[in-house]
Each structure stands twice: as C-alpha cells, then as structure tokens.
Design a protein around this motif. Structure first.
Motif, mmCIF file in Angstrom:
data_model
loop_
_atom_site.group_PDB
_atom_site.id
_atom_site.type_symbol
_atom_site.label_atom_id
_atom_site.label_comp_id
_atom_site.label_asym_id
_atom_site.label_seq_id
_atom_site.Cartn_x
_atom_site.Cartn_y
_atom_site.Cartn_z
ATOM 1 N N LEU A 225 0.821 -1.213 0.000
ATOM 2 C CA LEU A 225 0.000 0.000 0.000
ATOM 3 C C LEU A 225 0.853 1.259 0.000
ATOM 4 O O LEU A 225 0.442 2.288 -0.550
ATOM 5 N N ASN A 226 2.020 1.187 0.575
ATOM 6 C CA ASN A 226 2.909 2.354 0.605
ATOM 7 C C ASN A 226 3.642 2.559 -0.711
ATOM 8 O O ASN A 226 4.019 3.687 -1.054
ATOM 9 N N SER A 227 3.857 1.478 -1.468
ATOM 10 C CA SER A 227 4.650 1.576 -2.705
ATOM 11 C C SER A 227 3.795 1.675 -3.960
ATOM 12 O O SER A 227 4.216 2.277 -4.949
ATOM 13 N N ALA A 228 2.610 1.075 -3.936
ATOM 14 C CA ALA A 228 1.761 1.055 -5.135
ATOM 15 C C ALA A 228 0.912 2.319 -5.185
ATOM 16 O O ALA A 228 -0.131 2.403 -4.539
ATOM 17 N N THR A 229 1.368 3.304 -5.947
ATOM 18 C CA THR A 229 0.616 4.560 -6.016
ATOM 19 C C THR A 229 -0.725 4.366 -6.721
ATOM 20 O O THR A 229 -1.740 4.919 -6.305
ATOM 21 N N ARG A 230 -0.715 3.550 -7.772
ATOM 22 C CA ARG A 230 -1.971 3.242 -8.466
ATOM 23 C C ARG A 230 -2.008 1.749 -8.741
ATOM 24 O O ARG A 230 -1.106 1.207 -9.379
ATOM 25 N N SER A 231 -3.018 1.107 -8.240
ATOM 26 C CA SER A 231 -3.156 -0.337 -8.453
ATOM 27 C C SER A 231 -4.614 -0.730 -8.307
ATOM 28 O O SER A 231 -5.337 -0.174 -7.476
ATOM 29 N N ALA A 232 -5.025 -1.692 -9.126
ATOM 30 C CA ALA A 232 -6.406 -2.190 -9.058
ATOM 31 C C ALA A 232 -6.642 -3.023 -7.808
ATOM 32 O O ALA A 232 -7.780 -3.395 -7.517
ATOM 33 N N TYR A 233 -5.580 -3.322 -7.053
ATOM 34 C CA TYR A 233 -5.701 -4.219 -5.907
ATOM 35 C C TYR A 233 -5.623 -3.488 -4.568
ATOM 36 O O TYR A 233 -5.650 -4.115 -3.506
ATOM 37 N N LYS A 234 -5.551 -2.149 -4.603
ATOM 38 C CA LYS A 234 -5.409 -1.411 -3.344
ATOM 39 C C LYS A 234 -6.648 -1.555 -2.470
ATOM 40 O O LYS A 234 -6.540 -1.677 -1.250
ATOM 41 N N ASP A 235 -7.837 -1.530 -3.078
ATOM 42 C CA ASP A 235 -9.049 -1.676 -2.263
ATOM 43 C C ASP A 235 -9.093 -3.055 -1.608
ATOM 44 O O ASP A 235 -9.435 -3.178 -0.425
ATOM 45 N N ASP A 236 -8.696 -4.092 -2.366
ATOM 46 C CA ASP A 236 -8.621 -5.441 -1.785
ATOM 47 C C ASP A 236 -7.615 -5.485 -0.637
ATOM 48 O O ASP A 236 -7.858 -6.121 0.403
ATOM 49 N N GLU B 160 -21.221 -6.697 -7.138
ATOM 50 C CA GLU B 160 -20.317 -7.739 -7.617
ATOM 51 C C GLU B 160 -20.514 -8.085 -9.093
ATOM 52 O O GLU B 160 -19.641 -8.714 -9.713
ATOM 53 N N PHE B 161 -21.662 -7.691 -9.669
ATOM 54 C CA PHE B 161 -21.951 -8.027 -11.066
ATOM 55 C C PHE B 161 -21.722 -6.847 -12.018
ATOM 56 O O PHE B 161 -21.838 -7.005 -13.227
ATOM 57 N N THR B 162 -21.427 -5.661 -11.472
ATOM 58 C CA THR B 162 -21.369 -4.448 -12.306
ATOM 59 C C THR B 162 -20.386 -4.596 -13.465
ATOM 60 O O THR B 162 -20.718 -4.307 -14.621
ATOM 61 N N GLU B 163 -19.175 -5.036 -13.172
ATOM 62 C CA GLU B 163 -18.141 -5.096 -14.210
ATOM 63 C C GLU B 163 -18.528 -6.056 -15.331
ATOM 64 O O GLU B 163 -18.433 -5.714 -16.517
ATOM 65 N N ASP B 164 -18.997 -7.261 -14.964
ATOM 66 C CA ASP B 164 -19.392 -8.244 -15.988
ATOM 67 C C ASP B 164 -20.569 -7.729 -16.804
ATOM 68 O O ASP B 164 -20.623 -7.922 -18.023
ATOM 69 N N ALA B 165 -21.519 -7.076 -16.126
ATOM 70 C CA ALA B 165 -22.697 -6.569 -16.830
ATOM 71 C C ALA B 165 -22.320 -5.444 -17.794
ATOM 72 O O ALA B 165 -22.821 -5.381 -18.922
ATOM 73 N N LEU B 166 -21.429 -4.548 -17.372
ATOM 74 C CA LEU B 166 -20.970 -3.479 -18.258
ATOM 75 C C LEU B 166 -20.277 -4.054 -19.491
ATOM 76 O O LEU B 166 -20.500 -3.597 -20.620
ATOM 77 N N GLU C 82 -14.162 1.309 -18.430
ATOM 78 C CA GLU C 82 -12.754 1.695 -18.323
ATOM 79 C C GLU C 82 -12.424 2.201 -16.920
ATOM 80 O O GLU C 82 -11.375 1.872 -16.366
ATOM 81 N N SER C 83 -13.322 3.007 -16.346
ATOM 82 C CA SER C 83 -13.028 3.626 -15.048
ATOM 83 C C SER C 83 -13.334 2.708 -13.871
ATOM 84 O O SER C 83 -12.759 2.870 -12.797
ATOM 85 N N GLU C 84 -14.230 1.729 -14.051
ATOM 86 C CA GLU C 84 -14.679 0.917 -12.922
ATOM 87 C C GLU C 84 -14.122 -0.499 -12.915
ATOM 88 O O GLU C 84 -14.201 -1.197 -11.901
ATOM 89 N N ALA C 85 -13.562 -0.947 -14.039
ATOM 90 C CA ALA C 85 -13.126 -2.351 -14.133
ATOM 91 C C ALA C 85 -11.894 -2.619 -13.263
ATOM 92 O O ALA C 85 -11.046 -1.754 -13.075
ATOM 93 N N ASN C 86 -11.830 -3.842 -12.752
ATOM 94 C CA ASN C 86 -10.653 -4.316 -12.029
ATOM 95 C C ASN C 86 -9.792 -5.221 -12.908
ATOM 96 O O ASN C 86 -8.578 -5.297 -12.730
ATOM 97 N N LEU C 87 -10.428 -5.941 -13.841
ATOM 98 C CA LEU C 87 -9.701 -6.887 -14.694
ATOM 99 C C LEU C 87 -9.031 -6.156 -15.848
ATOM 100 O O LEU C 87 -9.682 -5.419 -16.591
ATOM 101 N N PRO C 88 -7.717 -6.353 -16.029
ATOM 102 C CA PRO C 88 -7.000 -5.667 -17.108
ATOM 103 C C PRO C 88 -7.595 -5.915 -18.489
ATOM 104 O O PRO C 88 -7.634 -5.010 -19.317
#
Length: 611
Positions: free
Chosen positions: A208-219, A399-405, A429-435
């Motif tokens: 958390l201290n090193s990753a300035t931007r990451s899709a996994y920070k919330d996890d 939990e279904f938002t990304e797949d539905a979008l 683009e703005s909400e997805a977690n999967l690359p």
C-alpha cells in the motif's frame, strides 16, 4: 501457370478452389501448403473457425513434414482462441513430438502457449511444468518472462503450494515489470495462507505504501483490515476500512468494509454507531446481498436492545424487504438459481422471469436480473438480455457491475450502436478491475470516438492502447489505423505518414493494402513518382483481393504517370478505372475528376502549339 498466378497474388482461396479436386502428387503437395497459408491468412483476420478448418485440410495431406508441423501448431492456436483448450493442448503436444518442430519459427513459443492451454483447463501441474520449460529457454523476452513467472506463481497459489508461489511472485517483483503490483499483493496473501500473519500484514502495508496506483489497493485495505480485526486491533482495522470506504467509493468491497465496521461497533457495545453503519449500507447499496445482511444485523441489535418497534418502523421504509413475502421470495429465487447453476439455461430463463414478475423489487432482484441476462446471453438471445443487464449496471456498484458493463457494451457493439456502447465503455474503463476489461473498453472507445468523428479522442485512446506491452498485433494494428485515419481526416499528413508506417510493419490483409496505398500516396506527395508506382504495383500483385485499394492505387498511378509526362498512359489508366470499378463510386468520381483535369490541360497545350 494458373496456380502460380493465384499463389503469387496471395489469392489462396482461389488457389484452393482450383486445387480442390486435383489428384497429382505435385498438386496435392501444393494443396497442403496453400491450405496452410489460407489458414494463417484467416487466423490473422480473427476468423479462427475457418482458419482451423484450413489447417485441418493442410494436415489431411501430410506430404511436407515442416508444413505438417506448422499446421499442427496453428491448429492448436486456433483451438485455444476458440476456447477448445483440451484440443489445443493435444495439438501442441503433437507439435512438440514432431521431429520438424524445432526447425520452425513457432517452436520458440511452444511451451508458453502449451502452458496457457493447460492453465485454462485448470491443469496447473502441467501448466507449471510447461511455463518452466519456456522460461528456462527464453530469457530475452522480458514481458513473456515476467508473465511466465506470474502464471507459475498463480499455478502454485491455486494448488496451495504457497511457498513456491512466494518464490515466483518475488521474481516478478524483482523484474519491476507489468503486474508487479499484482505479484506483490498475491505474495502478501500467500504469506497469510502459510500461517505467517505478521509477514502478511508487513507485506500488505509495504504494498500500500509503494503502489501509487493499483487495481488491488481496495482489496489490500480490506484484507489488511480483516487481519487487524483477527488480532483484535480494532482501531487499525477501522482505519484501513475507512481508507477503503473513503478512497474507493465504487469498489464492491465498500459495503463489506462497512459491515465489518458495524460488527466491530456491535462487539464493542457501540450499538448506535453499529446501527448507523448498517443503515448506511442499506441506503447506499439497496437490494444488494450486503444490504440484506445489514438489515438482519440491525434487527439483531434492535432485538438485543428491546427496541423491536423501532425496527418495525424502520424496516417498512426499506423497499426491498417485504417481511411477509420473504419466505416465498427465497423459495422462488432458489428454484431459479438451481437451474442456472446446473447450466439449464432455458429453464433458468423461464424461472427467473417468473420470479421478477412476482417480486420486481424482491430480495434477489439484482442476482435474478444478472443471472437472467447471463442465461439469455448463453442462449444467443443477446438483444433480449439488454433490459436485465441495464438493470444491473444502473444499480449501485455491486459484484456483477463489471461483468454486466462488459456484456452490455458487447451487445451494443454487435449491433454497431455506438451511441449506447460508448457511455458503457467509458464506465467500464473507469470501474473495471480486470485488465482485459480495461483493454476491451479502451480499444473499443477509440473505434467509437472515430465513428462519432471525434478524432482527437479517438487518437488519445489509440495512443493509450498502444502503451500496453501485452497487446496482440491485431489490436496494435487497429490502434495505428485509427491514428492514421484520424490524421487523414484532420489533414495532419505528417502524423498520418508515421502512423501508416507502423500499420505497414504489423498489418496483414486489407489493412496492409490500405497502409501500402498511403505509402504510395506519400511517395507521390514527395515527388517520388516511380517509387510510388512500384508500391501500387505491389498492391496489385500481392493484395489483389482488396479491390478498393487496388482501384485507388491505379488512380494514384495515373497521377504518377502524368507527372512523369506520360499523359497517354495516365488517361488509359483512369478510363480503365472508370470502366471497371463502378462499384466504388468515390474512386470513380476521383478518377473522373483527374481525367477531366488532364484532358483540359492537354487541350490547352495543344492549342498553344497550334497558335
């Protein structure tokens, strides 16, 4: 002579039609090679079903061992992209067993691709072995090497070999390449699964201290909060949950973090704070699974406090909770869900529709709409799924938002409805977690903005897409062509020139023909008329199947000849274009204008001579 003409012009389809019923050994040998080349042509165009069919045709005449080996490899690739992973693995193994395999250019990628074929089947043991073979022999490709270590780490992770997973995730971190943040996150989780909770906490804090931007920070904040909760360090737990809640408002973990905070308050006898937290979950995430749990938890607190009347008053304001109908609601939904989980989609569609008619705002309306949409999609009723996917994406983040979008935007893209697709792709683009979903969104946004004639944004997204080092050549080619075409539309010929050069390097088929045309066009602009003509001749010889670009090339050739003082040849070419390419009205118009100009100028020249 006929077959040579087909092959020279790369008209492999025509060549196959000609060779189809030929029986001589020489002609059968040609059939094997032409079928292979036709397969690679279709593969490059993304038509994997027909590509596979042509590779199989090539394999039916195993006269040349080298072509047999290569056809086996590309059949495997086609099966992989068609999601036939078991067949792909079998074909890759056949290729590996061929004595000719090591002599081919494809051999270098064998174990990388075989590893993925096993990985997709969840055969992690064989996948790890294949990836290790690849990484042992291919040390120059940093991107592939990085990806190989990731997949080995993932293979060990899912098979509970966490110490080995840590070893390979550490290799990825050391390389500081793509997905290093993912590896750092997975390494931390692996520490926890080995029972080393302190190392897990240390690793998560470092991440958390090193990753300035990451899709996994919330996890990471959520898991770190849970770790502190297990150690009864409640203040640190709440601190991390709050960072998640305040900084990642669209994360599906926000409601779960709120539930955890409510539990801490409840266990600390801070009942009013717990109730406030649970009611916030209900208000912000109505109809979600976490909101339903919050209602249950709030009820327990009210019961404990002897304030059941307050609960009754409050719960009446919660529109997705119908206490009297709850049991029937659950039973109806459970029946539909059972059909869905058994992949009985036709019955699932019928049952979910009945559920939503009976309980339009029921306890499970979110799940029911999503699963109904998924079932309809599986039955190729894509348009019928629009309303249900729309319901899901219009709810608060879940939990279904990304797949539905992703699915809903795909349905609109299939119908070329850019007006509806673009806003969904922007959200994805703005909400997805999967690359892969982010790449899908960005690569289609560039096309959508181009279709809407918003060339500046189309170019911005094309350049953004090209920053990704893991792109297929097909996507790279699409991005460069968007840049090139947008530059042409905005009269930025310098940018167009550079972009078309990039397209020419990696494109095939019609895009290659287009790139070559513009190469000839810019040579004409530079006054290199003979060079321009040579390129036009190449289009005619090697890309004759793409008649539009051949026709435009001829108009260009006419101008080249005119500039080279051969008015007769220029006139002849333009008259031929007008006569033979009437299906391309814009080209005929261009040719007619050029012809008229030449005749006018020639008439002036003749008049001057006579005078």
């Amino acid at each position: 002579m006929i077959i040579s003409a087909y092959i020279t012009s790369k008209d492999y389809k025509g060549a196959l039609d000609y060779l189809k019923d030929k029986k001589s050994a020489k002609e059968r040998a040609l059939f094997q090679k032409v079928a292979f080349y036709r397969g690679t042509e279709l593969f490059a165009e993304g038509n994997y079903d027909l590509a596979k069919e042509n590779f199989e045709n090539s394999l039916s005449v195993p006269l040349d061992a080298n072509f047999t080996a290569r056809a086996t490899f590309w059949k495997a690739e086609s099966n992989y992209l068609l999601n036939n992973y078991r067949e792909a693995a079998t074909d890759f193994q056949k290729f590996a067993a061929s004595s000719e395999a090591s002599k081919t250019a494809e051999f270098k990628e064998l174990y990388y691709n075989l590893g993925y074929a096993y990985f997709k089947q969840k055969d992690y043991g064989n996948a790890i072995e294949a990836f290790k073979k690849y990484s042992a022999k291919n040390i120059d490709d940093a991107v592939r090497k990085n990806d190989t270590y990731l997949r080995i780490g993932d293979g060990y992770f899912v098979t509970s070999s966490y110490k080995n997973a840590i070893e390979y995730y550490s290799k990825v971190i050391e390389m500081k390449g793509i997905d290093a943040d993912y590896a750092q996150f997975q390494k931390a989780i692996s520490y926890g699964l080995t029972g080393n909770e302190n190392a897990k906490i240390t690793a998560l804090n470092a991440f958390l201290n090193s990753a300035t931007r990451s899709a996994y920070k919330d996890d990471a904040y959520y898991i770190l909060g849970n770790s502190y909760l297990e150690k009864n360090q409640n203040e640190l737990a709440i601190e991390n949950y709050d960072k998640l809640i305040n900084n990642f408002k669209r994360s599906p973990l926000v409601s779960k973090a709120m539930l955890k905070k409510g539990l801490i308050y409840y266990n600390s006898n801070k009942n009013d704070q717990a109730l406030t937290t649970y009611k916030t979950v209900v208000q912000q995430f109505p109809n979600s699974a976490d909101a339903k749990q919050a209602v249950k938890n709030a009820r327990q607190i009210y019961v404990d406090l002897g304030r059941v009347d307050e609960y009754a008053t409050w719960v009446k304001t919660v529109d997705f909770v119908n206490v009297s109908d709850a049991e029937l609601d659950n039973d109806t939904y459970e029946s539909a869900e059972k059909q869905y989980l058994q992949n009985n989609h036709k019955k699932a569609i019928e049952s979910f529709k009945k559920y939503l008619i009976s309980f339009p705002n029921g306890l499970h309306s979110l799940n029911a709409n999503f699963y109904l949409a998924q079932s309809l999609f599986s039955e190729n009723k894509h348009s019928d799924a629009i309303s249900n996917y729309s319901y899901v994406v219009n709810q608060p983040q879940n939990e279904f938002t990304e797949d539905a979008l992703s699915r809903l935007s795909l349905v609109y893209l299939e119908n070329n409805n850019w007006q509806k697709a673009v806003p969904l792709l922007e959200r994805l683009e703005s909400e997805a977690n999967l690359p892969q979903n982010i790449i899908f969104a960005q690569s289609n946004l560039m096309k959508g903005y181009y279709a809407d004639k918003n060339y500046a944004k189309a170019v911005d997204y094309a350049e953004l897409v090209l920053r990704n080092n893991k792109l297929e050549d097909r996507v790279k080619s699409d991005a460069h062509i968007i840049i090139a075409r947008s530059a042409i539309k905005t009269n930025n010929e310098t940018k167009a020139r550079n972009a078309y050069k990039e397209v020419e390097k990696i494109a095939s088929g019609e895009l290659k023909a287009e790139a070559l045309y513009y190469s000839a066009y810019f040579e004409n602009k530079d006054g290199n008329y003979k060079v321009s003509n040579e390129i036009v001749q190449k289009i005619a010889a090697e890309y004759s199947a793409y008649k539009y670009w051949g026709a435009k090339g001829l108009v260009l050739m006419a101008d080249n000849n005119y500039q080279l003082k051969d008015a007769y040849q220029a006139t002849y070419i333009l008259e031929s274009v007008i006569k033979n390419f009437s299906q391309f009205s814009d080209v005929v118009e261009e040719a007619s204008t050029a012809l008229s100009k030449i005749k006018t100028e020639q008439a002036k020249t003749n008049e001057s001579i006579e005078n």
